[in-house]
Write a protein that holds these residues in place. Structure first.
Motif, PDB file in Angstrom:
ATOM      1  N   ARG A  82      20.889  32.004 -29.491  1.00 19.04           N
ATOM      2  CA  ARG A  82      19.542  31.454 -29.466  1.00 19.04           C
ATOM      3  C   ARG A  82      18.498  32.566 -29.262  1.00 19.04           C
TER       4      ARG A  82
ATOM      5  N   GLN B 280      10.653  26.728 -27.103  1.00 22.11           N
ATOM      6  CA  GLN B 280      11.945  27.344 -26.753  1.00 22.11           C
ATOM      7  C   GLN B 280      11.957  27.758 -25.284  1.00 22.11           C
TER       8      GLN B 280
ATOM      9  N   PHE C 289      10.846  29.458 -35.058  1.00 23.19           N
ATOM     10  CA  PHE C 289      11.083  28.895 -33.728  1.00 23.19           C
ATOM     11  C   PHE C 289       9.786  28.937 -32.924  1.00 23.19           C
TER      12      PHE C 289
ATOM     13  N   ILE D 172      15.363  33.473 -31.718  1.00 24.39           N
ATOM     14  CA  ILE D 172      13.963  33.464 -31.255  1.00 24.39           C
ATOM     15  C   ILE D 172      13.278  34.802 -31.576  1.00 24.39           C
TER      16      ILE D 172
ATOM     17  N   HIS E 192      14.669  26.233 -22.834  1.00 22.36           N
ATOM     18  CA  HIS E 192      15.786  27.088 -22.397  1.00 22.36           C
ATOM     19  C   HIS E 192      15.505  27.922 -21.156  1.00 22.36           C
TER      20      HIS E 192
END
Ligand SMILES: Cc1cc2nc3c(=O)[nH]c(=O)nc-3n(C[C@H](O)[C@H](O)[C@H](O)COP(=O)(O)OP(=O)(O)OC[C@H]3O[C@@H](n4cnc5c(N)ncnc54)[C@H](O)[C@@H]3O)c2cc1C
Length: 472
Positions: free
Chosen positions: A347, A408, A403, A351, A412
């Motif tokens: 991830r 995000q 993204f 990003i 996260h």
């Protein structure tokens, strides 16, 4: 009389190594690993093909493989310099009749082998198909007709049987009498001391022995049962398998990984998570076959689609992205982790790649090359394939990925723990001002009076317009 050169590349293991099996049938054998001087030189994308972290990992892999060869009465010769001329010298010095190597999709390797064959027409070159889950012969289509998207590939391949790992080599032929003239050094019998390990972040110890230990640990834990739920986390050793560095140097084969997944499914549990792990390995295979098919297009700005993205090269934006000095704290944390440890979650990679392409409008190839230098688990097909995918010039039928950094961050790292862990404590803003003033201040996408460089977000209006789909 077979006088064989085994050119060791991404197959640094004894187990399930069909190239070594084949080499074991020779009369005389020399095992050579080539270290190309170009790996340490800055390239046109301002990065080196091999950075310090992966170099340390590789040295441990080479030492480990050498230990195994010594136990079988052989040894690993390391040659340094220009790979083609070094291999050519070995062929000439020992009157090599057969060259054995693992078949990999890299364009440099393939170009080199055809040049070597031109220089040594008597040479039989055996490229052993073992870098992927499926061999080329087991694909139900010609590589040139590879399905155009991963989902189509997955549908076709899902139920196709994967070959079982082969048995270990027990004996090897004798060595040639003298050492090759191009030898830079022989690996010592004791493992190299690994210096400069990251103080933070995951520690990957190179070599088959360490790799198999990790593989076993992962599949004797309960982590495979929850992989799907946690694989998108930014942090945490147990949140994904962490198999990639060993897979990519061939410390174990993907078929061995598959065997562990199957065993786990039969003895512990078979669920969406274990399936998801298999599907990621299938992604890996897909990128390898794409690379086999498209060759050098893998590295071209226009990628596979043949149309240029709306990006260019901005030196300052790129430099700040590399050093974790962008206006986006989450991106900075990810870039700091990558630089300091040589690893970044999937991830995190998505990003920062999206940020470089969409927020900073920088040519994706500079980002891919920076990853190549920094990542311990660098793999040409997977890295450049994923970058193309995000930049909208790859195998993605939907055309690029954007993204949303704020979203995000909230999903996260809501509490900011990850950002706090990887914050740059030096807080060297004078350095930032210096870059801003001296390089190309006008290209930085924040107007000079809008914010300090460390501010959290850049408003959409300050960013060059790039049309992108799929804002996540
Ligand atoms: C921009 C970008 C660059 C990347 N560069 C690389 C690279 O150079 N080398 C590399 O191995 N992976 C790369 N990846 C894919 C992925 O991020 C890593 O494979 C993964 O983070 C490695 O950790 P893991 O072994 O714990 O993965 P897990 O999530 O446990 O997955 C298991 C295995 O599946 C494969 N895999 C997982 N994700 C992907 C993916 N997106 N594409 C293809 N195969 C995948 C890998 O072999 C991985 O080891 C990249 C992803 C992005 C978005």
């Amino acid at each position: 009389m077979k006088r064989t050169l085994y050119w060791v590349t991404k197959d640094l293991r004894i187990a399930d190594n069909a190239a070594l099996q084949l080499a074991s049938q020779s009369n005389e054998l020399i095992c050579v690993y080539t270290i190309d001087k170009k790996w340490f030189q800055i390239n046109k994308f301002q990065s080196k093909p091999l950075g310090e972290k992966r170099w340390q990992f590789l040295q441990a892999c080479l030492n480990d493989f050498n230990q195994h060869l010594l136990a079988l009465g052989q040894k690993l010769y390391i040659v340094y310099g220009d790979t083609l001329s070094n291999l050519n010298k070995v062929c000439e010095q020992f009157q090599i009749t057969d060259l054995i190597t693992t078949k990999v999709p890299g364009t440099d390797e393939n170009r080199l082998l055809s040049k070597l064959h031109t220089l040594n027409p008597q040479l039989t070159i055996n490229r052993v198909d073992q870098f992927t889950l499926f061999t080329e012969n087991s694909l139900p289509f010609d590589v040139n007709n590879l399905p155009a998207s991963y989902s189509k590939f997955r549908k076709v391949m899902y139920n196709i049987a994967i070959q079982q790992p082969s048995s270990n080599v027990n004996t090897l032929p004798c060595m040639f009498q003298s050492a090759p003239s191009v030898t830079l050094y022989e690996l010592e019998s004791s493992p190299a001391s690994i210096i400069g390990r990251p103080k933070q972040g995951h520690i990957f110890k190179g070599g088959e022995q360490q790799g198999l230990k990790h593989l076993k640990q992962y599949f004797t834990s309960e982590n495979p049962s929850v992989y799907k739920e946690v694989r998108n986390s930014l942090d945490g050793w147990e949140n994904s398998s962490k198999l990639s560095p060993w897979i990519n140097y061939g410390c174990f084969s993907v078929r061995q990984v598959m065997q562990h997944i199957k065993h786990y499914e039969q003895t512990v549990e078979s669920n969406k998570s274990t399936e998801s792990l298999y599907l990621e390995l299938l992604w890996r295979d897909y990128f390898q076959w794409v690379h086999f098919k498209v060759g050098a297009k893998m590295y071209q700005f226009k990628g596979l689609v043949g149309s240029a993205p709306l990006t260019t090269f901005y030196p300052e934006r790129f430099k700040k992205w590399c050093l974790g000095k962008t206006p986006y704290p989450l991106v900075n944390a990810c870039m700091n982790e990558l630089r300091h440890s040589g690893f970044l979650s999937n991830r995190g990679r998505q990003i920062v790649a999206s940020c470089l392409v969409n927020e900073l409008s920088v040519d994706w190839r500079y980002g891919a090359a920076w990853f190549e230098e920094q990542l311990i688990d660098y793999d040409a097909a997977i890295n450049w394939g994923n970058w193309q995918y995000i930049a909208g010039v790859g195998v993605d039928p939907r055309g690029g990925r954007h993204f949303n950094i704020k979203k995000q961050t909230n999903t996260h790292d809501l509490n900011g723990d990850y950002q706090a862990k990887w914050i740059d404590k030096s807080n060297n803003t004078a350095y930032l001002d210096q870059i801003l003033d001296s390089v190309d201040a006008s290209d930085w996408p924040i107007s000079p009076d809008s914010a300090t460089v460390s501010s959290v977000a850049v408003s959409a209006s300050t960013i060059s317009p790039v049309s992108r789909n799929n804002v996540k």
